[in-house]
Each structure stands twice: as C-alpha cells, then as structure tokens.
Design a protein around this motif. Structure first.
Motif, mmCIF file in Angstrom:
data_model
loop_
_atom_site.group_PDB
_atom_site.id
_atom_site.type_symbol
_atom_site.label_atom_id
_atom_site.label_comp_id
_atom_site.label_asym_id
_atom_site.label_seq_id
_atom_site.Cartn_x
_atom_site.Cartn_y
_atom_site.Cartn_z
ATOM 1 N N ASN A 69 -11.711 16.658 -18.341
ATOM 2 C CA ASN A 69 -11.906 17.980 -18.948
ATOM 3 C C ASN A 69 -10.798 18.942 -18.553
ATOM 4 O O ASN A 69 -10.306 19.728 -19.374
ATOM 5 C CB ASN A 69 -13.266 18.550 -18.541
ATOM 6 C CG ASN A 69 -14.423 17.834 -19.215
ATOM 7 O OD1 ASN A 69 -14.213 17.002 -20.103
ATOM 8 N ND2 ASN A 69 -15.644 18.155 -18.807
ATOM 9 N N ASN A 70 -10.378 18.887 -17.281
ATOM 10 C CA ASN A 70 -9.289 19.760 -16.834
ATOM 11 C C ASN A 70 -7.981 19.410 -17.525
ATOM 12 O O ASN A 70 -7.214 20.300 -17.919
ATOM 13 C CB ASN A 70 -9.118 19.646 -15.317
ATOM 14 C CG ASN A 70 -10.280 20.272 -14.560
ATOM 15 O OD1 ASN A 70 -10.945 21.164 -15.067
ATOM 16 N ND2 ASN A 70 -10.526 19.803 -13.327
ATOM 17 N N LYS A 113 -18.640 18.414 -26.812
ATOM 18 C CA LYS A 113 -19.068 17.801 -25.549
ATOM 19 C C LYS A 113 -20.026 16.665 -25.846
ATOM 20 O O LYS A 113 -20.926 16.803 -26.684
ATOM 21 C CB LYS A 113 -19.760 18.827 -24.650
ATOM 22 C CG LYS A 113 -18.808 19.714 -23.874
ATOM 23 C CD LYS A 113 -19.565 20.541 -22.854
ATOM 24 C CE LYS A 113 -18.619 21.446 -22.078
ATOM 25 N NZ LYS A 113 -17.687 20.680 -21.218
ATOM 26 N N ASP A 128 -14.712 15.396 -14.866
ATOM 27 C CA ASP A 128 -14.096 16.665 -14.479
ATOM 28 C C ASP A 128 -12.579 16.605 -14.602
ATOM 29 O O ASP A 128 -11.939 17.560 -15.087
ATOM 30 C CB ASP A 128 -14.483 17.029 -13.046
ATOM 31 C CG ASP A 128 -15.959 17.414 -12.923
ATOM 32 O OD1 ASP A 128 -16.538 17.827 -13.946
ATOM 33 O OD2 ASP A 128 -16.518 17.288 -11.811
ATOM 34 N N ASP A 129 -11.999 15.496 -14.152
ATOM 35 C CA ASP A 129 -10.543 15.350 -14.255
ATOM 36 C C ASP A 129 -10.099 15.352 -15.715
ATOM 37 O O ASP A 129 -9.118 16.009 -16.083
ATOM 38 C CB ASP A 129 -10.108 14.053 -13.570
ATOM 39 C CG ASP A 129 -8.597 13.856 -13.653
ATOM 40 O OD1 ASP A 129 -7.853 14.689 -13.088
ATOM 41 O OD2 ASP A 129 -8.159 12.887 -14.319
ATOM 42 N N ASP A 160 -12.781 9.974 -14.984
ATOM 43 C CA ASP A 160 -13.661 10.949 -14.357
ATOM 44 C C ASP A 160 -13.798 12.154 -15.277
ATOM 45 O O ASP A 160 -12.804 12.692 -15.784
ATOM 46 C CB ASP A 160 -13.065 11.391 -13.016
ATOM 47 C CG ASP A 160 -13.906 12.481 -12.369
ATOM 48 O OD1 ASP A 160 -14.964 12.162 -11.816
ATOM 49 O OD2 ASP A 160 -13.469 13.658 -12.455
#
Length: 453
Positions: free
Chosen positions: A384-385, A319, A381-382, A379
């Motif tokens: 990471n998903n 990360k 979050d997008d 983005d």
C-alpha cells in the motif's frame, strides 16, 4: 476532467510540368481537395466510411495532407478487410465521422472536390454530412474524366492501371491517403497537358441555396460573424437544441441551412430552430473546450454524437477484503474518480507495466494476472505504501502550463490553463499578465466531466 493530452489529442513531375502548373496557377485561384475514401460497401446507402485521405492542392503543389481511420458504427465485412487491410480492431477506437467533421469542412471549404470516380467518394461524404444535419455541396472534378481527356489512348482508367501506364507511385493501394496521393499525381499530369479553360469546363458546379428555418429571423443569421467560436441553435423557449464550434461561424451555420431539408428528422430540426446565438472564442482550442462544456451542460437534443462518448479504458483503485490497495482496468464511457484513463486497453496495460517496473509493484495487485499466481502476495502495508508513493509521484510529474492564443479582438489574448495534466479553464485578458497565479484566478473554470480521460 479529461487528461489534456489524451483529449487534444494530425512526386511532382518534370520541370516542364511544374512550370506549366505554375502558369495555370497564375490564371486561377482555385483550391483543390483531392480525396479518397475506404468504405464498408459499394454504395452510400447502408454503408459508411472507414478511412479518409485528403491532399489540398493550390494548383501548383500540395499544401496540406490529412488522413484518419473512422469508426463506421458497423461491422467491416471480411472481403473489405481483405481488400483494404482495415480490420475491425483497427477502427475500434477511431473517431466517428461527426468527430472529424469540423476538420473536414475546413479542408473542403471553397475547394474543388477531386477524386478518382468522384461521384462515389462525393456521395459517401455528402451522405455522412447529411446524417449529422449538415447540407454540404461542392464543385467536383473527376480524375477518370480528366485522364480520358488528357490521355485518350489508355486501355483502362482504373487508378491502378493509370498509375502503371503513367509510371505514378502508389505506395499502398486501397488505403485512403496513398490512393489520394496517386490521384493527386494523376491530377497534376492531366492539368499540365490540358488547357485551363478545358479543365474549368469539366468542373461540375454546385450552387447551394440558403433555406433559413421558418421561425428564424434573418437579422439574427446576418448578425453572425465570420469568426471562430461556438454557436447555439435555440428553440422557441431559448433552449439549445444543437451546439457546435467553427473556425468560421457564419459559414458553418449556413451549411446547416443549405439545400431544402429532406426527411422527417431534418424537417423537425429546422422547424424547431427559432433563434441563433454565438460566443466568440478567439482560437479553435478554446472553442473546442467551450463546446464540450456547453454540450455537457445542456445535452442538446440533436447533438447525438457528442452525447455518445467513446468507450474509454479506466484505471480504478479499490481495497480488497484484506485491506490491500489494488488497481484494475474498467472499460466504460461513464465513470468518476478514475486514477487515469486511456483510449485503448493496450495503453492502459502499458502504463501499469511501466509503473510496476519503476516502483517494484506486484503485477497481480495491478490486475496484471498473467504472472505467477502461486507465489506469495506482498506484505499489505508495504504494498500500500509503495502504491501510494507511485501514484503520488506520477501525479506530480503531470505537467502544468498555460497556452496563450488570440483573443476575441486585437487587443485581447486568450489563456488556457492546464494543471498537472488536467484542464482547469480558460480566460481572456487585455493586459499582458506574466503572473500565472493571477491568470488562474481570473479563469472561467471548467468542472470535471464524467470521465477522467
């Protein structure tokens, strides 16, 4: 544990000539290993092998071929690269001589060693074996001497000139397998026009003598069977100082004890050996797995090559300061929790490029920073998903299967279990079990190694 696939992971003349060779074969059961090597220099002392090619000939035809580049552990001089075309980049990820020594011993076992200028190739291979503690000898036959006897009118007996003179095909001169094939064609031409008795007289014979370590009981050595397995050379306290695998345990251990040991290191090695032990495995695959596991458990003093694992290219996940999951490539011979491991940087980058394309991932988040660095990052979050889903799907695609093979005796079979591309373990069974879960429950489990290769 290693990715299973990355780890386990190999003109005859006229009709009259063929008939003549067939007649010779009826009178002899000799096996010939026709060999050629490429090296870093002109003499075995101070130089090493960069490529080896072998043609196994039964006196009538070629029955097996083998070729591999080798990492010599030294820099290849520019003039050698100019001659052979073998570069330092080509041998960077190639195996060492010790890593292919089992296969080479299997090929050369009970064979007449044949080469063009045999003393050159023989001296290099003998020196390489001695460097890893194996005393190897073989009967030898030189195709230069054969050609002089069979075709005395030639102006020159270099392999290139002989090929031109006799119309033999050498697709890629100064490359090991191609030169070995050319020497094989010359060998066939010679034995076709020579009497077998005359050929036999030209074979230089080596009669290896057995020198058992002073502290080893002969009964322990005699008890070793001629079967496939892993062997252990133990010191006075019963601690392994060398662990190896072999298709024929008896012959392989005997090779350690053939010819009087020379040099302080070999003498110390032989002096430390007090006992010999072994474990039968049924198949070479199980022997390979067990040998690797045992070496990592005991780190024997004289298993130098296996303890120096080749450098791998690992994909690691981390990360960044903003909480975005990223991938990066790290070159190391010791790492844990890698996402995936490859033998070369090219394969690692290729895998990430394909993943980025399939799952629409930003190349920069995968360490592929050759793309536009000025565009806005995705983005978090997008991204990471997407990355989590990509890694999950790729993991799910890794195959699971069982490899069945011979057991340690006739009533038994072996089973090697791979789950999602990872080697889980092996076991031996006397009942024909179809339930894979039952087989898995009875396995000798193999814990993860220091790499995820």
């Amino acid at each position: 544990m290693y990715n299973f696939f990355a780890w386990i992971c190999d003109s005859l003349g006229t009709k009259e000539i063929s008939l003549t060779i067939a007649n010779i074969q009826k009178r002899t059961s000799l096996k010939y290993a026709i060999v050629d090597i490429e090296t870093t220099g002109s003499h075995a002392s101070g130089n090493s092998i960069t490529e080896i090619g072998v043609c196994i000939h039964d006196g009538e035809k070629v029955v097996e071929e083998y070729q591999t580049l080798l990492n010599p552990g030294v820099w290849i001089p520019q003039y050698i690269t100019a001659l052979t075309g073998i570069t330092n980049d080509m041998i960077e990820d190639a195996p060492t001589f010790e890593e292919i020594s089992d296969k080479l011993l299997e090929l050369l076992d009970d064979a007449v060693f044949v080469a063009h200028n045999a003393s050159f190739d023989y001296s290099f291979i003998k020196a390489e074996f001695e460097a890893i503690g194996i005393k190897w000898q073989s009967k030898r036959l030189c195709t230069v001497r054969l050609a002089r006897r069979a075709f005395p009118a030639m102006p020159s007996y270099s392999l290139g000139n002989v090929c031109n003179w006799l119309g033999l095909h050498n697709e890629q001169a100064h490359r090991a397998l191609s030169d070995a094939r050319a020497a094989m064609q010359l060998f066939e031409k010679c034995i076709a026009v020579m009497d077998q008795t005359e050929v036999s007289k030209m074979i230089t014979r080596g009669a290896p003598e057995l020198f058992l370590p002073a502290h080893l009981d002969r009964k322990e050595f005699d008890a070793v069977p001629q079967k496939t397995g892993v062997y252990y050379l133990l010191n006075e306290k019963g601690k392994p100082i060398y662990i190896g695998k072999a298709k024929n345990l008896k012959k392989r251990i005997q090779q350690h004890f053939t010819v009087q040991p020379e040099g302080p290191r070999m003498q110390a090695f032989m002096k430390e050996i007090h006992h010999v032990n072994f474990e039968l495995t049924g198949t070479e695959l199980v022997a390979l797995i067990l040998e690797d596991f045992e070496i990592r458990q005991h780190w024997p003093k004289y298993n130098e090559a296996q303890k120096r694992r080749a450098t791998q290219h690992h994909i690691i996940q981390y990360k960044d300061q903003k909480g975005a999951d990223r991938l990066a490539m790290q070159k190391s011979n010791k790492i844990s929790n890698a996402v995936k491991t490859f033998a070369s940087a090219y394969r690692a980058k290729e895998w990430m490029m394909k993943m980025a394309a399939e799952f629409e991932l930003d190349h920069r988040m995968l360490g592929l920073d050759m793309f536009d660095m000025h565009a806005a990052l995705p983005d978090i979050d997008d991204h990471n998903n997407r990355l989590d889903e990509a890694l999950r799907q790729l993991q799910d695609r890794e195959p699971s299967f069982i490899i069945r093979g011979e057991g340690r005796h006739e009533q038994e079979f072996s089973a090697v279990v791979v789950k999602k591309g990872q080697l889980r373990g092996y076991g031996f069974f006397e009942d024909q079990i179809d339930d894979e879960e039952l087989i898995r429950s009875a396995l000798r489990l193999i814990p993860p190694t220091e790499t995820n290769a």
